[in-house]
Scaffold this motif. Structure first.
Motif, PDB file in Angstrom:
ATOM      1  N   ARG A  55      32.012  41.498  66.525  1.00 40.89           N
ATOM      2  CA  ARG A  55      31.793  40.260  65.771  1.00 40.89           C
ATOM      3  C   ARG A  55      31.339  40.558  64.348  1.00 40.89           C
ATOM      4  N   ASP A  56      30.422  41.508  64.202  1.00 40.55           N
ATOM      5  CA  ASP A  56      29.936  41.884  62.876  1.00 40.55           C
ATOM      6  C   ASP A  56      31.075  42.372  61.987  1.00 40.55           C
ATOM      7  N   ILE A  57      31.935  43.211  62.550  1.00 43.12           N
ATOM      8  CA  ILE A  57      33.052  43.772  61.784  1.00 43.12           C
ATOM      9  C   ILE A  57      33.964  42.665  61.280  1.00 43.12           C
ATOM     10  N   LEU A  58      34.303  41.721  62.149  1.00 39.00           N
ATOM     11  CA  LEU A  58      35.184  40.624  61.744  1.00 39.00           C
ATOM     12  C   LEU A  58      34.501  39.709  60.723  1.00 39.00           C
ATOM     13  N   GLU A  59      33.211  39.510  60.869  1.00 32.52           N
ATOM     14  CA  GLU A  59      32.484  38.684  59.896  1.00 32.52           C
ATOM     15  C   GLU A  59      32.460  39.349  58.526  1.00 32.52           C
ATOM     16  N   ILE A  60      32.218  40.641  58.511  1.00 36.29           N
ATOM     17  CA  ILE A  60      32.257  41.371  57.240  1.00 36.29           C
ATOM     18  C   ILE A  60      33.653  41.268  56.635  1.00 36.29           C
ATOM     19  N   GLY A  61      34.678  41.380  57.487  1.00 38.93           N
ATOM     20  CA  GLY A  61      36.047  41.252  57.004  1.00 38.93           C
ATOM     21  C   GLY A  61      36.309  39.908  56.360  1.00 38.93           C
ATOM     22  N   ALA A  62      35.780  38.849  56.954  1.00 36.51           N
ATOM     23  CA  ALA A  62      35.979  37.505  56.406  1.00 36.51           C
ATOM     24  C   ALA A  62      35.302  37.371  55.039  1.00 36.51           C
ATOM     25  N   PHE A  63      34.062  37.831  54.939  1.00 35.66           N
ATOM     26  CA  PHE A  63      33.363  37.745  53.657  1.00 35.66           C
ATOM     27  C   PHE A  63      34.033  38.624  52.606  1.00 35.66           C
ATOM     28  N   TRP A  64      34.444  39.815  53.023  1.00 36.55           N
ATOM     29  CA  TRP A  64      35.067  40.741  52.076  1.00 36.55           C
ATOM     30  C   TRP A  64      36.389  40.178  51.553  1.00 36.55           C
ATOM     31  N   SER A  65      37.107  39.484  52.412  1.00 39.31           N
ATOM     32  CA  SER A  65      38.377  38.884  52.001  1.00 39.31           C
ATOM     33  C   SER A  65      38.177  37.909  50.841  1.00 39.31           C
ATOM     34  N   ILE A  66      37.074  37.155  50.885  1.00 45.27           N
ATOM     35  CA  ILE A  66      36.786  36.225  49.790  1.00 45.27           C
ATOM     36  C   ILE A  66      36.400  36.996  48.531  1.00 45.27           C
ATOM     37  N   ARG A  67      35.630  38.057  48.698  1.00 42.63           N
ATOM     38  CA  ARG A  67      35.226  38.843  47.525  1.00 42.63           C
ATOM     39  C   ARG A  67      36.423  39.424  46.793  1.00 42.63           C
ATOM     40  N   ILE A  68      37.477  39.795  47.538  1.00 37.87           N
ATOM     41  CA  ILE A  68      38.666  40.362  46.900  1.00 37.87           C
ATOM     42  C   ILE A  68      39.757  39.300  46.730  1.00 37.87           C
ATOM     43  N   GLN A  69      39.401  38.041  46.997  1.00 33.53           N
ATOM     44  CA  GLN A  69      40.277  36.875  46.781  1.00 33.53           C
ATOM     45  C   GLN A  69      41.569  36.952  47.597  1.00 33.53           C
ATOM     46  N   ARG A 158      28.940  24.448  41.886  1.00 32.20           N
ATOM     47  CA  ARG A 158      29.261  25.874  41.820  1.00 32.20           C
ATOM     48  C   ARG A 158      27.995  26.709  41.655  1.00 32.20           C
ATOM     49  N   GLU A 159      27.075  26.214  40.825  1.00 32.43           N
ATOM     50  CA  GLU A 159      25.826  26.941  40.583  1.00 32.43           C
ATOM     51  C   GLU A 159      24.825  26.736  41.714  1.00 32.43           C
ATOM     52  N   GLU A 160      25.070  25.747  42.568  1.00 32.22           N
ATOM     53  CA  GLU A 160      24.147  25.467  43.666  1.00 32.22           C
ATOM     54  C   GLU A 160      24.674  25.988  44.998  1.00 32.22           C
ATOM     55  N   ALA A 161      25.732  26.792  44.958  1.00 35.27           N
ATOM     56  CA  ALA A 161      26.345  27.295  46.186  1.00 35.27           C
ATOM     57  C   ALA A 161      25.343  28.129  46.981  1.00 35.27           C
ATOM     58  N   PRO A 162      25.287  27.933  48.300  1.00 38.33           N
ATOM     59  CA  PRO A 162      24.323  28.669  49.126  1.00 38.33           C
ATOM     60  C   PRO A 162      24.658  30.144  49.305  1.00 38.33           C
ATOM     61  N   ALA A 163      25.875  30.552  48.952  1.00 39.96           N
ATOM     62  CA  ALA A 163      26.266  31.964  49.004  1.00 39.96           C
ATOM     63  C   ALA A 163      27.275  32.203  47.889  1.00 39.96           C
ATOM     64  N   ALA A 164      27.285  33.431  47.352  1.00 41.54           N
ATOM     65  CA  ALA A 164      28.152  33.735  46.209  1.00 41.54           C
ATOM     66  C   ALA A 164      29.617  33.491  46.529  1.00 41.54           C
ATOM     67  N   GLU A 165      30.019  33.764  47.780  1.00 47.22           N
ATOM     68  CA  GLU A 165      31.423  33.611  48.154  1.00 47.22           C
ATOM     69  C   GLU A 165      31.896  32.166  48.058  1.00 47.22           C
ATOM     70  N   TYR A 166      30.983  31.204  48.144  1.00 50.12           N
ATOM     71  CA  TYR A 166      31.356  29.791  48.075  1.00 50.12           C
ATOM     72  C   TYR A 166      31.942  29.449  46.702  1.00 50.12           C
ATOM     73  N   ARG A 167      31.534  30.159  45.673  1.00 49.04           N
ATOM     74  CA  ARG A 167      31.974  29.833  44.322  1.00 49.04           C
ATOM     75  C   ARG A 167      33.482  30.019  44.164  1.00 49.04           C
ATOM     76  N   PHE A 168      34.045  30.961  44.915  1.00 46.52           N
ATOM     77  CA  PHE A 168      35.482  31.205  44.828  1.00 46.52           C
ATOM     78  C   PHE A 168      36.266  29.942  45.188  1.00 46.52           C
ATOM     79  N   PHE A 169      35.881  29.305  46.295  1.00 45.67           N
ATOM     80  CA  PHE A 169      36.599  28.105  46.721  1.00 45.67           C
ATOM     81  C   PHE A 169      36.257  26.898  45.844  1.00 45.67           C
ATOM     82  N   VAL A 170      35.036  26.834  45.343  1.00 38.78           N
ATOM     83  CA  VAL A 170      34.686  25.735  44.422  1.00 38.78           C
ATOM     84  C   VAL A 170      35.514  25.858  43.144  1.00 38.78           C
ATOM     85  N   ASP A 171      35.715  27.096  42.674  1.00 40.13           N
ATOM     86  CA  ASP A 171      36.568  27.303  41.502  1.00 40.13           C
ATOM     87  C   ASP A 171      37.992  26.839  41.779  1.00 40.13           C
ATOM     88  N   SER A 172      38.463  27.105  42.995  1.00 39.34           N
ATOM     89  CA  SER A 172      39.802  26.657  43.381  1.00 39.34           C
ATOM     90  C   SER A 172      39.876  25.129  43.375  1.00 39.34           C
TER      91      SER A 172
END
Length: 234
Positions: A55-69, A158-172
């Motif tokens: 589960r941890d590995i897949l969760e990291i994969g999901a977050f990492w996918s957003i970081r690399i868009q 965008r500035e109030e996002a609870p996690a940095a990865e949220y900003r990617f989708f808010v920008d979209s």
């Protein structure tokens, strides 16, 4: 296999925490290990700790996918995680990453204008999370502001996002909003002052404004400081 999985998991955790580019390669190695262990889609009996590693590995994969868009990769990881969040819910302790990822998925649905799916997901969550959980409350607020046309609140979110990865989708989301605003301006007017355009379209600098308007075919008049819209044709 358990020892090998533990080592891969530990190395991946360190790389992800350091935001290192080798995380992509480590994820591929980790997913191969999960397949070999029968843990990518868990079937049958497995040690609880191995399920947690998976589960941890897949969760990291999901977050990492957003970081690399890489949005399609995020969708795949999130889909694979459902077996752990739903099917294994009675045998695994709750994951602290589950609600952050569910919130990201909700914003993802908003960016695709999949409002019906958005509400279907909300209905599957405990009612109290809609206001009490910051990761779920954020997309709930975004959806309400979009429906109200309160675009400035979406921009500020965008500035109030609870996690940095949220900003990617808010920008979209903001990209969609800018195009909608621009279409309305084009339909109503023949031109628009540059200063007004920068404010209306929520741009912080003129360079980004110029790139956006050029893509839409707006003609800049640097003397009069206005944009002229493309000539309307029947």
């Amino acid at each position: 296999m358990a020892s090998n999985l533990k080592q891969i998991h530990s190395k991946l955790q360190r790389s992800f925490a350091g935001n290192k580019q080798e995380t992509t390669a480590l994820l591929a190695q980790a997913k191969l290990a999960l397949i070999e262990a029968g843990l990518l889609i868990p079937v049958g009996d497995h040690r609880e700790q191995d399920l947690i590693y998976a589960r941890d590995i897949l969760e990291i994969g999901a977050f990492w996918s957003i970081r690399i868009q890489d949005v399609p990769a995020f969708d795949r990881y999130f889909a694979q995680l459902q077996a752990f969040y739903i099917d294994c819910a009675t045998v695994l302790p709750p994951s602290p990453r589950q609600y952050p990822l569910q919130g990201l998925n909700l914003i993802r649905l908003l960016t695709q204008n999949r409002i019906s799916d958005f509400h279907t997901v909300l209905e599957s969550l405990p009612p109290e999370t809609l206001q009490e959980n910051q990761f779920i409350r954020h997309p709930v607020n975004l959806e309400r502001w979009l429906m109200e046309g309160s675009y400035s609140k979406v921009w500020n979110a965008r500035e109030e996002a609870p996690a940095a990865e949220y900003r990617f989708f808010v920008d979209s989301l903001m990209g969609t909003i800018r195009n909608e605003i621009a279409s309305c301006e084009e339909a109503a007017y023949n031109s628009l002052p540059m200063a007004d355009a920068q404010t209306l379209l929520f741009f912080n600098n003129q360079q980004d404004l110029m790139q956006f308007t050029q893509a839409r075919g707006w003609q800049p008049d640097l003397v009069r400081r206005v944009f002229t819209f493309p000539t309307k044709t029947d």
